[in-house]
Design an enzyme around this catalytic site. Structure first.
Site, PDB file in Angstrom:
ATOM      1  N   LYS A 156       0.883  -1.175   0.000  1.00  0.00           N
ATOM      2  CA  LYS A 156       0.000   0.000   0.000  1.00  0.00           C
ATOM      3  C   LYS A 156       0.916   1.218   0.000  1.00  0.00           C
ATOM      4  O   LYS A 156       1.249   1.763   1.054  1.00  0.00           O
ATOM      5  CB  LYS A 156      -0.913  -0.041   1.226  1.00  0.00           C
TER       6      LYS A 156
HETATM    7  N1  PPE Z   1      -8.083  -1.122  -2.498  1.00  0.00           N
HETATM    8  C1  PPE Z   1      -7.460   0.071  -2.452  1.00  0.00           C
HETATM    9  C2  PPE Z   1      -6.805   0.582  -3.666  1.00  0.00           C
HETATM   10  C3  PPE Z   1      -7.465   0.793  -1.261  1.00  0.00           C
HETATM   11  O1  PPE Z   1      -6.864   1.971  -1.205  1.00  0.00           O
HETATM   12  C4  PPE Z   1      -8.126   0.269  -0.114  1.00  0.00           C
HETATM   13  C5  PPE Z   1      -8.156   1.022   1.181  1.00  0.00           C
HETATM   14  C6  PPE Z   1      -8.748  -0.992  -0.226  1.00  0.00           C
HETATM   15  C7  PPE Z   1      -8.690  -1.662  -1.432  1.00  0.00           C
HETATM   16  C8  PPE Z   1      -9.413  -1.659   0.949  1.00  0.00           C
HETATM   17  O2  PPE Z   1      -8.451  -2.099   1.880  1.00  0.00           O
HETATM   18  P1  PPE Z   1      -8.790  -2.283   3.431  1.00  0.00           P
HETATM   19  O3  PPE Z   1      -8.940  -0.908   3.994  1.00  0.00           O
HETATM   20  O4  PPE Z   1      -7.641  -3.013   3.981  1.00  0.00           O
HETATM   21  O5  PPE Z   1     -10.062  -3.051   3.489  1.00  0.00           O
HETATM   22  N2  PPE Z   1      -8.139   2.431   1.068  1.00  0.00           N
HETATM   23  C9  PPE Z   1      -7.800   3.235   2.228  1.00  0.00           C
HETATM   24  C10 PPE Z   1      -7.469   4.658   1.875  1.00  0.00           C
HETATM   25  C11 PPE Z   1      -8.554   5.497   1.312  1.00  0.00           C
HETATM   26  C12 PPE Z   1      -8.116   6.942   1.128  1.00  0.00           C
HETATM   27  O6  PPE Z   1      -8.816   7.678   0.386  1.00  0.00           O
HETATM   28  O7  PPE Z   1      -7.112   7.371   1.717  1.00  0.00           O
HETATM   29  C13 PPE Z   1      -8.843   3.109   3.321  1.00  0.00           C
HETATM   30  O8  PPE Z   1      -9.954   2.668   3.094  1.00  0.00           O
HETATM   31  O9  PPE Z   1      -8.501   3.454   4.460  1.00  0.00           O
END
Ligand code: PPE
Length: 306
Positions: A156
């Site tokens: 990430k």
């Molecule tokens: N895909 C992406 C590309 C992504 O950024 C997130 C989280 C997810 C899937 C879901 O991952 P999880 O949170 O582990 O279920 N995105 C984070 C950041 C958003 C932002 O705008 O900053 C979040 O949800 O915290």
């Protein structure tokens, strides 16, 4: 209310004092990795959702980019708890960040410092107030997810979000709330900041990690909840058109939680509002984060100080 203190390389500092130099490597080359975590005010007290898994993913992201974080998993968990408790916030969004610091510039990051930050703030519904109930209207993005041999999607990393930002800006300028990216092979991947699930004939489908998605922790929660509720679930290659004939579609993410999708490219999905399986999974998820029932061991209790 004053901004909460920010944990910066081992100690809490005032919000105004948590600054970096303009020649910070991460600012020029995107060399940062981060997490997004939520702390909830449950009926049984405040608690952080899946803290360990998030901090492990942060360390994994750092390892992929050869960043040596000078803290152990236990120390990072303790640092998050300390920051949340010092903030006095019953519920908050938590943003741990590891980045390459200032020095002479040039692409090679190996010699640059590795800095660690944890900030918290108040972050409400990510995709709009009504979204959790009514769902959002989205488009399939013209930008794709990165190819697997370009840069790593399991990390990430800050730089990944240049692509996400393009998707999001296009979606918003086109009048949608979010964009769904396809993989370079043309299959459904994920949203700019969310994973995606498709429901058809009582079964759930989601993209496999190998399709260059972020392996989401909320996605993992949903897989476990769906199994518990007895729904068939598989990670599968989902053709774009399967979106248009789905019974239900929903996003998952820490920020987005579980958000129904009601329309994709102007195709109305199912009944055009939250479907029954989405509702059942949301209910089980909210039972953890709102009621504080924790059959899976996902919650870390915290005691915010006032
Ligand atoms: N895909 C992406 C590309 C992504 O950024 C997130 C989280 C997810 C899937 C879901 O991952 P999880 O949170 O582990 O279920 N995105 C984070 C950041 C958003 C932002 O705008 O900053 C979040 O949800 O915290």
């Amino acid at each position: 209310m004053a901004h909460p203190d920010i944990w910066f390389n081992g100690r809490l500092v005032k919000h105004e004092e948590a600054n970096v130099h303009v020649l910070t490597h991460a600012l020029h080359y995107g060399t940062s990795v981060f997490e997004g975590i939520r702390s909830y005010r449950t009926k049984r007290g405040s608690a952080i959702l899946r803290l360990r898994e998030h901090m492990q993913r942060l360390l994994d992201s750092a390892r992929i980019y050869r960043m040596e974080v000078p803290y152990t998993l236990d120390e990072l968990e303790a640092a998050v708890i300390q920051t949340v408790e010092a903030s006095g916030m019953d519920a908050c969004y938590i943003r741990p960040l590891v980045f390459r610091g200032a020095g002479t510039l040039g692409v090679n990051p190996l010699k640059h410092s590795v800095e660690t930050v944890i900030a918290v703030w108040d972050w409400g519904a990510y995709l709009g107030q009504d979204a959790l109930e009514k769902g959002v209207s989205v488009e399939v993005a013209s930008w794709q997810r990165m190819a697997p041999n370009t840069f790593p999607s399991m990390a990430k990393a800050g730089g990944n979000y240049l692509n996400a930002g393009l998707v999001k800006m296009d979606a918003v300028l086109n009048g949608f709330t979010e964009g769904i990216m396809l993989s370079t092979s043309g299959y459904v991947a994920e949203g700019s900041g969310e994973n995606l699930f498709v429901v058809r004939d009582g079964r759930l489908f989601t993209a496999p990690t190998a399709l260059s998605i972020l392996p989401g922790i909320t996605r993992d929660c949903v897989i476990r909840i769906a199994r518990e509720l007895g729904y068939g679930i598989e990670s599968a290659l989902i053709p774009r058109e399967a979106l248009y004939i789905a019974d239900e579609v929903f996003f998952t993410g820490t920020a987005a939680e579980i958000t129904p999708v009601r329309e994709i490219d102007h195709y109305v999905i199912g009944s055009g509002s939250r479907g029954p399986i989405t509702a059942a999974i949301q209910e089980a998820y909210f039972d953890v984060i709102r009621e504080g029932n924790d059959p899976y061991g996902w919650l870390t209790p915290v005691t915010p100080r006032r």
